[in-house]
Design a protein around this motif. Sequence first.
Motif, PDB file in Angstrom:
ATOM      1  N   VAL B 178      -1.682  -0.377 -12.774  1.00 48.62           N
ATOM      2  CA  VAL B 178      -1.151   0.902 -12.316  1.00 48.62           C
ATOM      3  C   VAL B 178      -1.872   1.343 -11.033  1.00 48.62           C
ATOM      4  CG1 VAL B 178      -0.907   3.355 -12.865  1.00 48.62           C
ATOM      5  CG2 VAL B 178      -0.386   1.640 -14.608  1.00 48.62           C
ATOM      6  N   THR B 179      -3.198   1.270 -11.055  1.00 47.31           N
ATOM      7  CA  THR B 179      -3.981   1.668  -9.879  1.00 47.31           C
ATOM      8  C   THR B 179      -3.692   0.766  -8.688  1.00 47.31           C
ATOM      9  OG1 THR B 179      -5.712   2.305 -11.413  1.00 47.31           O
ATOM     10  CG2 THR B 179      -6.296   2.277  -9.096  1.00 47.31           C
ATOM     11  N   ARG B 180      -3.473  -0.519  -8.963  1.00 49.94           N
ATOM     12  CA  ARG B 180      -3.148  -1.477  -7.911  1.00 49.94           C
ATOM     13  C   ARG B 180      -1.899  -1.005  -7.160  1.00 49.94           C
ATOM     14  NH1 ARG B 180      -1.274  -6.829  -7.708  1.00 49.94           N
ATOM     15  NH2 ARG B 180      -0.479  -6.985  -9.817  1.00 49.94           N
ATOM     16  N   ARG B 181      -0.945  -0.489  -7.895  1.00 51.00           N
ATOM     17  CA  ARG B 181       0.298  -0.018  -7.268  1.00 51.00           C
ATOM     18  C   ARG B 181       0.097   1.293  -6.521  1.00 51.00           C
ATOM     19  NH1 ARG B 181       1.490  -3.472 -11.104  1.00 51.00           N
ATOM     20  NH2 ARG B 181       3.225  -4.859 -10.631  1.00 51.00           N
ATOM     21  N   GLN B 182      -0.751   2.160  -7.098  1.00 50.85           N
ATOM     22  CA  GLN B 182      -1.057   3.405  -6.380  1.00 50.85           C
ATOM     23  C   GLN B 182      -1.738   3.070  -5.054  1.00 50.85           C
ATOM     24  OE1 GLN B 182      -3.480   5.287  -9.300  1.00 50.85           O
ATOM     25  NE2 GLN B 182      -1.743   6.184 -10.406  1.00 50.85           N
ATOM     26  N   PHE B 183      -2.583   2.044  -5.086  1.00 52.06           N
ATOM     27  CA  PHE B 183      -3.274   1.619  -3.879  1.00 52.06           C
ATOM     28  C   PHE B 183      -2.283   1.162  -2.816  1.00 52.06           C
ATOM     29  CE2 PHE B 183      -5.759  -0.998  -1.100  1.00 52.06           C
ATOM     30  CZ  PHE B 183      -6.980  -0.353  -1.059  1.00 52.06           C
ATOM     31  N   TRP B 184      -1.288   0.383  -3.238  1.00 51.86           N
ATOM     32  CA  TRP B 184      -0.295  -0.092  -2.273  1.00 51.86           C
ATOM     33  C   TRP B 184       0.560   1.041  -1.745  1.00 51.86           C
ATOM     34  CZ3 TRP B 184       0.721  -4.078   0.793  1.00 51.86           C
ATOM     35  CH2 TRP B 184      -0.123  -5.183   0.664  1.00 51.86           C
ATOM     36  N   GLN B 185       0.733   2.059  -2.559  1.00 53.05           N
ATOM     37  CA  GLN B 185       1.471   3.220  -2.076  1.00 53.05           C
ATOM     38  C   GLN B 185       0.692   3.877  -0.927  1.00 53.05           C
ATOM     39  OE1 GLN B 185       3.301   4.654  -5.467  1.00 53.05           O
ATOM     40  NE2 GLN B 185       4.065   6.540  -4.562  1.00 53.05           N
ATOM     41  N   MET B 186      -0.626   3.890  -1.042  1.00 55.72           N
ATOM     42  CA  MET B 186      -1.456   4.427   0.034  1.00 55.72           C
ATOM     43  C   MET B 186      -1.329   3.563   1.290  1.00 55.72           C
ATOM     44  SD  MET B 186      -4.867   5.480  -2.116  1.00 55.72           S
ATOM     45  CE  MET B 186      -5.740   6.128  -0.690  1.00 55.72           C
ATOM     46  N   ILE B 187      -1.238   2.251   1.087  1.00 54.17           N
ATOM     47  CA  ILE B 187      -1.074   1.345   2.233  1.00 54.17           C
ATOM     48  C   ILE B 187       0.253   1.626   2.936  1.00 54.17           C
ATOM     49  CG2 ILE B 187      -0.736  -1.075   2.920  1.00 54.17           C
ATOM     50  CD1 ILE B 187      -2.765  -1.896   0.852  1.00 54.17           C
ATOM     51  N   TYR B 188       1.315   1.742   2.137  1.00 55.81           N
ATOM     52  CA  TYR B 188       2.639   2.063   2.692  1.00 55.81           C
ATOM     53  C   TYR B 188       2.574   3.347   3.531  1.00 55.81           C
ATOM     54  CZ  TYR B 188       5.801  -1.154   0.145  1.00 55.81           C
ATOM     55  OH  TYR B 188       6.499  -2.229  -0.312  1.00 55.81           O
ATOM     56  N   GLU B 189       1.938   4.370   2.955  1.00 56.39           N
ATOM     57  CA  GLU B 189       1.835   5.666   3.632  1.00 56.39           C
ATOM     58  C   GLU B 189       1.115   5.533   4.963  1.00 56.39           C
ATOM     59  OE1 GLU B 189       0.131   9.093   1.444  1.00 56.39           O
ATOM     60  OE2 GLU B 189       1.339   8.318  -0.202  1.00 56.39           O
ATOM     61  N   ALA B 190      -0.012   4.825   4.939  1.00 52.38           N
ATOM     62  CA  ALA B 190      -0.792   4.649   6.168  1.00 52.38           C
ATOM     63  C   ALA B 190       0.046   3.930   7.219  1.00 52.38           C
ATOM     64  CB  ALA B 190      -2.075   3.877   5.867  1.00 52.38           C
ATOM     65  N   ALA B 191       0.782   2.904   6.789  1.00 49.26           N
ATOM     66  CA  ALA B 191       1.636   2.155   7.722  1.00 49.26           C
ATOM     67  C   ALA B 191       2.735   3.057   8.270  1.00 49.26           C
ATOM     68  CB  ALA B 191       2.230   0.934   7.028  1.00 49.26           C
ATOM     69  N   ASP B 192       3.229   3.927   7.392  1.00 51.98           N
ATOM     70  CA  ASP B 192       4.252   4.890   7.800  1.00 51.98           C
ATOM     71  C   ASP B 192       3.731   5.816   8.899  1.00 51.98           C
ATOM     72  OD1 ASP B 192       6.826   4.804   6.749  1.00 51.98           O
ATOM     73  OD2 ASP B 192       6.647   6.848   5.950  1.00 51.98           O
ATOM     74  N   HIS B 193       2.431   6.081   8.870  1.00 49.71           N
ATOM     75  CA  HIS B 193       1.801   6.915   9.901  1.00 49.71           C
ATOM     76  C   HIS B 193       1.385   6.113  11.120  1.00 49.71           C
ATOM     77  CE1 HIS B 193       1.151   9.835   6.493  1.00 49.71           C
ATOM     78  NE2 HIS B 193       1.724  10.574   7.422  1.00 49.71           N
ATOM     79  N   GLY B 194       1.791   4.849  11.151  1.00 48.12           N
ATOM     80  CA  GLY B 194       1.562   4.053  12.357  1.00 48.12           C
ATOM     81  C   GLY B 194       0.307   3.206  12.360  1.00 48.12           C
ATOM     82  N   ILE B 195      -0.463   3.226  11.262  1.00 44.02           N
ATOM     83  CA  ILE B 195      -1.659   2.375  11.213  1.00 44.02           C
ATOM     84  C   ILE B 195      -1.245   0.948  10.864  1.00 44.02           C
ATOM     85  CG2 ILE B 195      -3.863   1.945  10.036  1.00 44.02           C
ATOM     86  CD1 ILE B 195      -4.158   4.912   9.598  1.00 44.02           C
ATOM     87  N   THR B 196      -1.712  -0.014  11.645  1.00 41.56           N
ATOM     88  CA  THR B 196      -1.426  -1.417  11.364  1.00 41.56           C
ATOM     89  C   THR B 196      -2.306  -1.878  10.202  1.00 41.56           C
ATOM     90  OG1 THR B 196      -1.042  -1.711  13.708  1.00 41.56           O
ATOM     91  CG2 THR B 196      -1.302  -3.711  12.396  1.00 41.56           C
ATOM     92  N   ILE B 197      -1.712  -2.613   9.275  1.00 45.67           N
ATOM     93  CA  ILE B 197      -2.463  -3.079   8.103  1.00 45.67           C
ATOM     94  C   ILE B 197      -2.593  -4.594   8.152  1.00 45.67           C
ATOM     95  CG2 ILE B 197      -2.588  -3.058   5.577  1.00 45.67           C
ATOM     96  CD1 ILE B 197      -2.296  -0.218   6.520  1.00 45.67           C
ATOM     97  N   PHE B 198      -3.836  -5.076   8.082  1.00 51.03           N
ATOM     98  CA  PHE B 198      -4.099  -6.514   8.032  1.00 51.03           C
ATOM     99  C   PHE B 198      -4.785  -6.759   6.692  1.00 51.03           C
ATOM    100  CE2 PHE B 198      -6.410 -10.410   8.848  1.00 51.03           C
ATOM    101  CZ  PHE B 198      -5.631 -11.117   9.754  1.00 51.03           C
ATOM    102  N   VAL B 199      -4.107  -7.454   5.771  1.00 53.60           N
ATOM    103  CA  VAL B 199      -4.612  -7.483   4.393  1.00 53.60           C
ATOM    104  C   VAL B 199      -4.636  -8.904   3.811  1.00 53.60           C
ATOM    105  CG1 VAL B 199      -2.301  -6.894   3.482  1.00 53.60           C
ATOM    106  CG2 VAL B 199      -4.295  -6.450   2.071  1.00 53.60           C
ATOM    107  N   THR B 200      -5.708  -9.226   3.083  1.00 49.44           N
ATOM    108  CA  THR B 200      -5.752 -10.487   2.341  1.00 49.44           C
ATOM    109  C   THR B 200      -5.678 -10.164   0.845  1.00 49.44           C
ATOM    110  OG1 THR B 200      -8.126 -10.619   1.886  1.00 49.44           O
ATOM    111  CG2 THR B 200      -7.386 -11.391   4.040  1.00 49.44           C
ATOM    112  N   THR B 201      -5.092 -11.060   0.093  1.00 47.76           N
ATOM    113  CA  THR B 201      -4.977 -10.825  -1.354  1.00 47.76           C
ATOM    114  C   THR B 201      -4.757 -12.144  -2.092  1.00 47.76           C
ATOM    115  OG1 THR B 201      -3.743  -9.673  -3.095  1.00 47.76           O
ATOM    116  CG2 THR B 201      -2.478 -10.388  -1.194  1.00 47.76           C
TER     117      THR B 201
END
Lengths: 312, 255
Positions: B178-201
Amino acid sequence: MAISIDRISKSYGEHKDVHALREISLSVHTGELFGLIGPDGAGKTTLFRILTTLVLPDRGSATVEGKDVRDDFRDIRTMVGYMPGRFSLYQDLSVEENLRFFATIFHTTIEENYELIKDIYVQIEPFKKRRAGDLSGGMKQKLALCCALIHRPKVLFLDEPTTGVDVVSRKEFWAMLQQLKKQGMTIFVSTPYMDEATLCDRIALIQKGSIMSVDTPENLLNKYQGDLWGIRTEHMYKALQDLNNFPSVTECYTFGAMHHAQVSGLQMPAELHNYLDRKYHKNIRVEKIKPTIEDCFMQLMQADEREPVPNE
Amino acid sequence: MKENLYQMSKSYSIIAESLTKTFGSFTAVDSISFNVSAGEIFGFLGANGAGKTTAMRMLCGLSKPTSGSAVVAGFNIDKESESIKQRIGYMSQKFSLYQDLTVSENIEFYGGIYGLGKQKLAQSAKELLHRLHLEKDARTLVRALPLGWKQKLSFSIAIMHQPSIVFLDEPTGGVDPVTRRQFWQMIYEAADHGITIFVTTHYMDEAEYCDRVAIMVDGKIEALDSPQQMKEQMKAEDMNEVFYRLARTATRASA
């Protein structure tokens, strides 16, 4: 019964206010590949330490191969193999030296039990002179498994053997476990990766120190409540927000290429399709899907959160 | 050539050209070239030992390339690595927050490092605590927080100075689903605000959330495309299968 756990509780901290395990009970049959599935901090490692006699429970009792973890700890230690989560080998010893060391402290030799580890050991043998500290993650993991097996244990405890390991090595590792199972060994393994659950005979889902469910993967999937629909549109982030605002959707979350929505009181995908259409989504796809272990885990977590956590 | 790179850097957050790093006779990163658009969620995948971390360290200005070049957030990684450090955010599972400091102290500490002024810092701290529902825990030691909260806090702190790009090194390892998904929601939001995301997983379902994904094998980028395109091209059911088929071809001795 290879492992029997009866209402084990364990708390840490000055005031015993960190409840690592709350009244855990479960049994593992001889020859079973049993998975303990849960995120970091769920209590998995504490349970491993109790069963391998490294930590005493506050309350409750447990036996391994019929021996009590409190009274017969010496017997248990000779019968089990334990691969802890963190790399436990001697970094300054070579591959070969590590293996010989573990054989010696269990009064055996590499040669005596070579048959058991052969398939795994041949993969690291080319590097047998290399220091363990200089091995890659996948290789360290194989060496650690060999060391845990070298005295031919009756029960093998593996605490998160695949954490931080890539998909290829993870697949190889589970193939090794299937081989060991064929030889009749009881294996108790923990993992935070939900997709590994289906490779076990039975699994326990653990969260915040409590067991949420013990069952075969198949039965667990059948117990999923309600319908699960997979949804895809061109704008996934907006779709997630819109779906969470739709009354018949109890819960919607991202799930790889699709969103998964728990749906109640809706018979036809068309209704959801129309709703998304009205919200200007394009290339909408809505289909009924089968839940995965991760869907079940999340559903159980949500049910738990609705109930207050018992105070001990 | 160099002029060109700077021109391009207006629409790209990362431009890497033949980026290479060798350690003795070992080529950890073997001439990789790729661009990441501003505001993109870019997934960087690879088996253990494929060269991900080495490449990421170079892009963050922490390690110098043996040859090749890259421009990150408009700065050359070789000559302007100090400027890069101020324009990026970084978060990894291994190192994120100071366990013996409180939530507030961690925010102040990093705010200070990122050069936020006193007023701006106070404002950001307030917003951050509110957004994470951590107001009541402002004076709690970070070590007492559940892992999922730590990771969310750590991510929020990494983007507190509004970097143009944030590097996330396995940010969700071991976190509950559940938290993993909340985390990705934060990533989506940040990207929506124009921040580029470079992520490994290591979670292949998370690869699906990326706009584009690069898969490294033996120090080279073996595939780079949107998850959808990759799956279609390889006729694979999911990214797990795509990754497995590519990573399996690795020949580099992984010991």
